[in-house]
Motif scaffolding. Structure first.
Motif, mmCIF file in Angstrom:
data_model
loop_
_atom_site.group_PDB
_atom_site.id
_atom_site.type_symbol
_atom_site.label_atom_id
_atom_site.label_comp_id
_atom_site.label_asym_id
_atom_site.label_seq_id
_atom_site.Cartn_x
_atom_site.Cartn_y
_atom_site.Cartn_z
ATOM 1 N N TRP A 68 -48.248 1.510 15.770
ATOM 2 C CA TRP A 68 -48.305 0.059 15.610
ATOM 3 C C TRP A 68 -47.033 -0.492 14.969
ATOM 4 N N ALA A 69 -46.389 0.321 14.124
ATOM 5 C CA ALA A 69 -45.187 -0.169 13.450
ATOM 6 C C ALA A 69 -44.085 -0.447 14.465
ATOM 7 N N ASP A 70 -43.849 0.498 15.398
ATOM 8 C CA ASP A 70 -42.806 0.296 16.395
ATOM 9 C C ASP A 70 -43.219 -0.715 17.459
ATOM 10 N N ALA A 71 -44.521 -0.794 17.735
ATOM 11 C CA ALA A 71 -44.978 -1.785 18.716
ATOM 12 C C ALA A 71 -44.705 -3.202 18.237
ATOM 13 N N ASP A 72 -44.768 -3.416 16.917
ATOM 14 C CA ASP A 72 -44.434 -4.722 16.333
ATOM 15 C C ASP A 72 -45.179 -5.855 17.046
ATOM 16 N N ALA A 73 -46.493 -5.679 17.193
ATOM 17 C CA ALA A 73 -47.292 -6.631 17.965
ATOM 18 C C ALA A 73 -47.530 -7.921 17.190
ATOM 19 N N VAL A 74 -47.633 -9.006 17.928
ATOM 20 C CA VAL A 74 -47.940 -10.302 17.339
ATOM 21 C C VAL A 74 -48.853 -11.060 18.294
ATOM 22 N N VAL A 75 -49.842 -11.727 17.746
ATOM 23 C CA VAL A 75 -50.731 -12.582 18.524
ATOM 24 C C VAL A 75 -50.450 -14.028 18.129
ATOM 25 N N THR A 76 -50.238 -14.875 19.141
ATOM 26 C CA THR A 76 -49.972 -16.284 18.895
ATOM 27 C C THR A 76 -50.971 -17.121 19.684
ATOM 28 N N LEU A 77 -51.581 -18.073 19.020
ATOM 29 C CA LEU A 77 -52.509 -18.995 19.671
ATOM 30 C C LEU A 77 -51.734 -20.246 20.077
ATOM 31 N N PHE A 78 -51.813 -20.588 21.365
ATOM 32 C CA PHE A 78 -51.131 -21.764 21.894
ATOM 33 C C PHE A 78 -52.190 -22.777 22.334
ATOM 34 N N PRO A 79 -52.531 -23.749 21.485
ATOM 35 C CA PRO A 79 -53.472 -24.797 21.920
ATOM 36 C C PRO A 79 -52.781 -25.821 22.787
ATOM 37 N N ALA A 80 -53.569 -26.609 23.500
ATOM 38 C CA ALA A 80 -52.997 -27.674 24.321
ATOM 39 C C ALA A 80 -52.316 -28.728 23.455
ATOM 40 N N SER A 81 -52.781 -28.895 22.230
ATOM 41 C CA SER A 81 -52.149 -29.814 21.284
ATOM 42 C C SER A 81 -52.303 -29.227 19.893
ATOM 43 N N GLY A 82 -51.473 -29.664 18.977
ATOM 44 C CA GLY A 82 -51.530 -29.132 17.629
ATOM 45 C C GLY A 82 -50.614 -27.935 17.465
ATOM 46 N N PRO A 83 -50.492 -27.437 16.245
ATOM 47 C CA PRO A 83 -49.555 -26.348 15.952
ATOM 48 C C PRO A 83 -50.018 -25.013 16.520
ATOM 49 N N GLN A 84 -49.054 -24.153 16.807
ATOM 50 C CA GLN A 84 -49.352 -22.771 17.166
ATOM 51 C C GLN A 84 -49.877 -22.034 15.931
ATOM 52 N N VAL A 85 -50.652 -20.986 16.181
ATOM 53 C CA VAL A 85 -51.181 -20.164 15.092
ATOM 54 C C VAL A 85 -50.744 -18.730 15.354
ATOM 55 N N GLU A 86 -50.076 -18.129 14.379
ATOM 56 C CA GLU A 86 -49.515 -16.791 14.551
ATOM 57 C C GLU A 86 -50.209 -15.790 13.635
ATOM 58 N N ILE A 87 -50.487 -14.603 14.204
ATOM 59 C CA ILE A 87 -51.060 -13.489 13.433
ATOM 60 C C ILE A 87 -50.235 -12.257 13.753
ATOM 61 N N ARG A 88 -49.526 -11.743 12.787
ATOM 62 C CA ARG A 88 -48.692 -10.557 12.985
ATOM 63 C C ARG A 88 -49.466 -9.311 12.553
ATOM 64 N N LEU A 89 -49.314 -8.257 13.332
ATOM 65 C CA LEU A 89 -49.917 -6.981 12.970
ATOM 66 C C LEU A 89 -48.939 -6.242 12.062
ATOM 67 N N ASP A 90 -48.817 -6.774 10.842
ATOM 68 C CA ASP A 90 -47.820 -6.269 9.910
ATOM 69 C C ASP A 90 -48.378 -5.209 8.966
ATOM 70 N N GLU A 91 -49.595 -4.775 9.222
ATOM 71 C CA GLU A 91 -50.151 -3.605 8.540
ATOM 72 C C GLU A 91 -50.419 -2.574 9.628
ATOM 73 N N HIS A 92 -50.230 -1.294 9.321
ATOM 74 C CA HIS A 92 -50.262 -0.289 10.374
ATOM 75 C C HIS A 92 -51.113 0.907 9.967
ATOM 76 N N ASP A 93 -51.712 1.540 10.977
ATOM 77 C CA ASP A 93 -52.488 2.761 10.781
ATOM 78 C C ASP A 93 -52.207 3.673 11.976
ATOM 79 N N PRO A 94 -51.384 4.723 11.802
ATOM 80 C CA PRO A 94 -51.012 5.578 12.928
ATOM 81 C C PRO A 94 -52.154 6.433 13.459
ATOM 82 N N ARG A 95 -53.296 6.429 12.786
ATOM 83 C CA ARG A 95 -54.433 7.223 13.261
ATOM 84 C C ARG A 95 -55.362 6.406 14.169
#
Length: 276
Positions: free
Chosen positions: A202-229
């Motif tokens: 997960w650390a190298d994947a550096d994944a991020v989830v972003t919510l894109f609504p039709a209006s209003g601000p984007q919402v970002e959630i980063r997978l900045d904690e990792h568990d290699p198991r």
């Protein structure tokens, strides 16, 4: 426990015009697909219409759309989408990641060679859903469950996937779409990512989830904690709280497949090993 010796046959696939184009065959997966009825009775509706086609990549902002961004963190994990985005338009939940991490520099030639030969990382975006009528299911590429098993009485979809990016090189990543007009029909939705192929990194994947609504601000959630198991991570939950759709950061890694995720969040469905 799932009785793998008595697994029922998969139901026949719907007509081609009602099924998104299936991705090319892939290797067997350690993931799980839903089979059979959930533990509680479900209300079945009619066959879903073809899923709306959504192009990858962020659409150009409409007039009056705020380009601000809200980042959910441990200290500020929740936001009301109803307050920030309203109850109209389609919310795009986008997963993006680094599919080709750099080869390790240390550890000698053989270690670097093994790292290069291991191939890229293929993440799959999916969700568990529960609607207000009690119907529950999974939406994921595994088992070609791109639209789940349920629609509204009028045949409309509440949530669906727009495709399966196996390379991770598509700039649009993978997208789960949620029609906010149907907020009243949503009880809860749990968004997750699953490493379908490649070493759990997960650390190298550096994944991020972003919510894109039709209006209003984007919402970002980063997978900045990792568990290699762990191969699976619960990323965000959507819950209907008094008519407001509230999104909460989870970033909770699961040692197991979708069946274990189900148990940890109390969905109560039946599962069997699946593949694409």
């Amino acid at each position: 426990m799932v009785d793998y010796t008595k697994r029922p046959k998969q139901p026949a696939a719907p007509p081609p015009q009602q099924q998104p184009p299936p991705p090319p065959p892939g290797p067997p997966s350690a993931g799980y697909e839903q089979w059979g009825p959930p533990a509680a009775p479900q209300q079945q509706h009619g066959a879903p219409p073809p899923a709306p086609q959504q192009q990858h990549g962020a659409p150009p902002p409409a007039p009056g759309v705020s380009l601000g961004k809200v980042t959910l963190t441990k200290s500020a994990p929740s936001v009301s989408l109803t307050k920030t985005a309203g109850t109209t338009g389609v919310l795009r939940v986008n997963l993006n990641w680094n599919a080709r991490p750099a080869a390790p520099q240390g550890g000698g030639f053989l270690k670097r060679l093994a790292g290069a030969a291991s191939g890229g990382i293929d993440l799959d975006l999916g969700c568990l859903y529960e609607y207000a009528d009690g119907s529950r299911g999974v939406i994921q590429a595994l088992g070609n469950a791109f639209r789940g098993q349920h629609t509204l009485p009028n045949g409309e979809l509440v949530a669906w996937l727009d495709g399966d990016d196996r390379s991770g090189r598509n700039t649009g990543g993978e997208n789960l779409l949620i029609d906010l007009r149907h907020t009243a029909h949503i009880r809860r939705i749990l968004v997750f990512a699953f490493i379908y192929q490649g070493t759990p990194n997960w650390a190298d994947a550096d994944a991020v989830v972003t919510l894109f609504p039709a209006s209003g601000p984007q919402v970002e959630i980063r997978l900045d904690e990792h568990d290699p198991r762990a191969r699976l991570c619960a990323i965000a939950s959507f819950t209907n709280q008094g008519g407001q759709l509230v999104v909460n950061r989870e970033v909770r890694y699961v040692h197991g497949g979708q069946d274990v995720l189900d148990q940890q969040y109390g969905w109560g469905m039946n599962w069997a090993p699946g593949r694409k």
